[in-house]
Design a protein around this motif. Sequence first.
Motif, PDB file in Angstrom:
ATOM      1  N   ASN A  37      34.086  70.812  74.962  1.00  0.00           N
ATOM      2  CA  ASN A  37      33.731  72.216  74.742  1.00  0.00           C
ATOM      3  C   ASN A  37      34.705  72.859  73.773  1.00  0.00           C
ATOM      4  O   ASN A  37      34.325  73.639  72.916  1.00  0.00           O
ATOM      5  N   ASP A  38      35.985  72.516  73.956  1.00  0.00           N
ATOM      6  CA  ASP A  38      37.023  73.039  73.071  1.00  0.00           C
ATOM      7  C   ASP A  38      37.802  71.845  72.528  1.00  0.00           C
ATOM      8  O   ASP A  38      38.538  71.187  73.268  1.00  0.00           O
ATOM      9  N   MET A  39      37.614  71.555  71.256  1.00  0.00           N
ATOM     10  CA  MET A  39      38.289  70.381  70.684  1.00  0.00           C
ATOM     11  C   MET A  39      39.691  70.711  70.175  1.00  0.00           C
ATOM     12  O   MET A  39      40.410  69.828  69.718  1.00  0.00           O
ATOM     13  N   SER A  40      40.110  71.978  70.280  1.00  0.00           N
ATOM     14  CA  SER A  40      41.396  72.342  69.659  1.00  0.00           C
ATOM     15  C   SER A  40      42.635  71.681  70.281  1.00  0.00           C
ATOM     16  O   SER A  40      43.512  71.252  69.534  1.00  0.00           O
ATOM     17  N   PRO A  41      42.728  71.525  71.625  1.00  0.00           N
ATOM     18  CA  PRO A  41      43.932  70.854  72.151  1.00  0.00           C
ATOM     19  C   PRO A  41      44.032  69.400  71.677  1.00  0.00           C
ATOM     20  O   PRO A  41      45.124  68.909  71.375  1.00  0.00           O
ATOM     21  N   GLU A  42      42.892  68.729  71.607  1.00  0.00           N
ATOM     22  CA  GLU A  42      42.872  67.334  71.176  1.00  0.00           C
ATOM     23  C   GLU A  42      43.306  67.241  69.703  1.00  0.00           C
ATOM     24  O   GLU A  42      44.126  66.396  69.338  1.00  0.00           O
ATOM     25  N   ILE A  43      42.774  68.113  68.877  1.00  0.00           N
ATOM     26  CA  ILE A  43      43.142  68.111  67.450  1.00  0.00           C
ATOM     27  C   ILE A  43      44.638  68.376  67.298  1.00  0.00           C
ATOM     28  O   ILE A  43      45.330  67.686  66.542  1.00  0.00           O
ATOM     29  N   ALA A  44      45.146  69.338  68.049  1.00  0.00           N
ATOM     30  CA  ALA A  44      46.581  69.667  67.960  1.00  0.00           C
ATOM     31  C   ALA A  44      47.438  68.465  68.337  1.00  0.00           C
ATOM     32  O   ALA A  44      48.472  68.190  67.723  1.00  0.00           O
ATOM     33  N   LYS A  45      46.992  67.718  69.341  1.00  0.00           N
ATOM     34  CA  LYS A  45      47.731  66.531  69.795  1.00  0.00           C
ATOM     35  C   LYS A  45      47.720  65.444  68.721  1.00  0.00           C
ATOM     36  O   LYS A  45      48.753  64.853  68.396  1.00  0.00           O
ATOM     37  N   TRP A  46      46.570  65.191  68.153  1.00  0.00           N
ATOM     38  CA  TRP A  46      46.444  64.108  67.163  1.00  0.00           C
ATOM     39  C   TRP A  46      47.278  64.377  65.915  1.00  0.00           C
ATOM     40  O   TRP A  46      47.744  63.459  65.262  1.00  0.00           O
ATOM     41  N   VAL A 103      31.713  76.049  61.714  1.00  0.00           N
ATOM     42  CA  VAL A 103      32.629  77.158  62.003  1.00  0.00           C
ATOM     43  C   VAL A 103      33.486  76.827  63.224  1.00  0.00           C
ATOM     44  O   VAL A 103      34.684  77.100  63.265  1.00  0.00           O
ATOM     45  N   ARG A 104      32.878  76.171  64.215  1.00  0.00           N
ATOM     46  CA  ARG A 104      33.603  75.754  65.420  1.00  0.00           C
ATOM     47  C   ARG A 104      34.710  74.752  65.074  1.00  0.00           C
ATOM     48  O   ARG A 104      35.824  74.835  65.591  1.00  0.00           O
ATOM     49  N   VAL A 105      34.400  73.819  64.201  1.00  0.00           N
ATOM     50  CA  VAL A 105      35.369  72.800  63.781  1.00  0.00           C
ATOM     51  C   VAL A 105      36.555  73.470  63.066  1.00  0.00           C
ATOM     52  O   VAL A 105      37.726  73.159  63.337  1.00  0.00           O
ATOM     53  N   GLU A 106      36.256  74.378  62.183  1.00  0.00           N
ATOM     54  CA  GLU A 106      37.326  75.056  61.441  1.00  0.00           C
ATOM     55  C   GLU A 106      38.192  75.881  62.403  1.00  0.00           C
ATOM     56  O   GLU A 106      39.424  75.829  62.336  1.00  0.00           O
ATOM     57  N   ALA A 107      37.547  76.588  63.331  1.00  0.00           N
ATOM     58  CA  ALA A 107      38.285  77.433  64.274  1.00  0.00           C
ATOM     59  C   ALA A 107      39.158  76.611  65.212  1.00  0.00           C
ATOM     60  O   ALA A 107      40.176  77.086  65.720  1.00  0.00           O
ATOM     61  N   ALA A 108      38.777  75.343  65.427  1.00  0.00           N
ATOM     62  CA  ALA A 108      39.542  74.472  66.329  1.00  0.00           C
ATOM     63  C   ALA A 108      40.780  73.895  65.654  1.00  0.00           C
ATOM     64  O   ALA A 108      41.536  73.149  66.279  1.00  0.00           O
ATOM     65  N   GLY A 109      40.955  74.191  64.373  1.00  0.00           N
ATOM     66  CA  GLY A 109      42.169  73.742  63.689  1.00  0.00           C
ATOM     67  C   GLY A 109      42.023  72.441  62.927  1.00  0.00           C
ATOM     68  O   GLY A 109      43.033  71.856  62.513  1.00  0.00           O
ATOM     69  N   ALA A 110      40.774  71.993  62.730  1.00  0.00           N
ATOM     70  CA  ALA A 110      40.580  70.756  61.958  1.00  0.00           C
ATOM     71  C   ALA A 110      41.072  70.964  60.527  1.00  0.00           C
ATOM     72  O   ALA A 110      40.988  72.060  59.972  1.00  0.00           O
TER      73      ALA A 110
END
Length: 219
Positions: A203-212, A21-28
């Motif tokens: 802790n929050d992977m969303s900024p990294e995912i957005a960048k990639w 759920v965390r992965v999905e919420a982070a925008g993966a």
Amino acid sequence: MTKVSPSMLSADFSRLGEELVRVEAAGADWAHLDVMDGMFVPNITFGPPIIKSIRRLSRIFFDAHLMIEDPARYVNAFADAGCDMITVHCEADGDIYEAIDRIKGRGLKAGVSLNPETPASKIIPYLDGADLALVMTVHPGFGGQSFIGECVPKISEIREWADRKGKKLEISVDGGINADTGKVCADAGATVLVAGSSLFRLNDMSPEIAKWKLYGPTL
Ligand code: DX5
Ligand code: ZN
């Protein structure tokens, strides 16, 4: 946009559902599921029952990476568990064409993977019937290893082959992917970045995912 597929191998297995759920919420875009049989690779992870149990928690695309011998035997079980794509290794025992046929026969996306020491020419014959090539950039079996840069030319080689054929082919890379190595792979023609340790330690992977997602040429 480049797709990002966090590898659940680096998740806390005692809380696997919450981690999904965390992965999905982070925008993966996808969730990468590493299945190991203790034969093709020395390690053993999880199989269809675990995948089925987390399937009901999320609709994210399930990208199953089967590091198992004779994968055709298990295609139906992984399809029934709710996988959206099944990737098999060209080095595995058994009939790999049959495995791909069974995956496509179940209406799923099919991928073919190759190990660091395997030349690109070894998977080309399988790619006509496949949707994705998974280029391993570490020796399969364990998370947290260092990226093997010598694998990068294979990404370009496979991308050039697909371009010559006019084939729409996803190329994913798996092993030691972080912000720097992911950029190198996307520039070489990868469209899906798989990453375990570099994303799950955040802790929050969303900024990294957005960048990639903004990296490199895309389909
Ligand atoms: C290795 C697996 C990878 C692994 C990657 O056999 O196929 O998906 O989880 O882990 P990192 O990103 O830590 O190298
Ligand atoms: Zn993997």
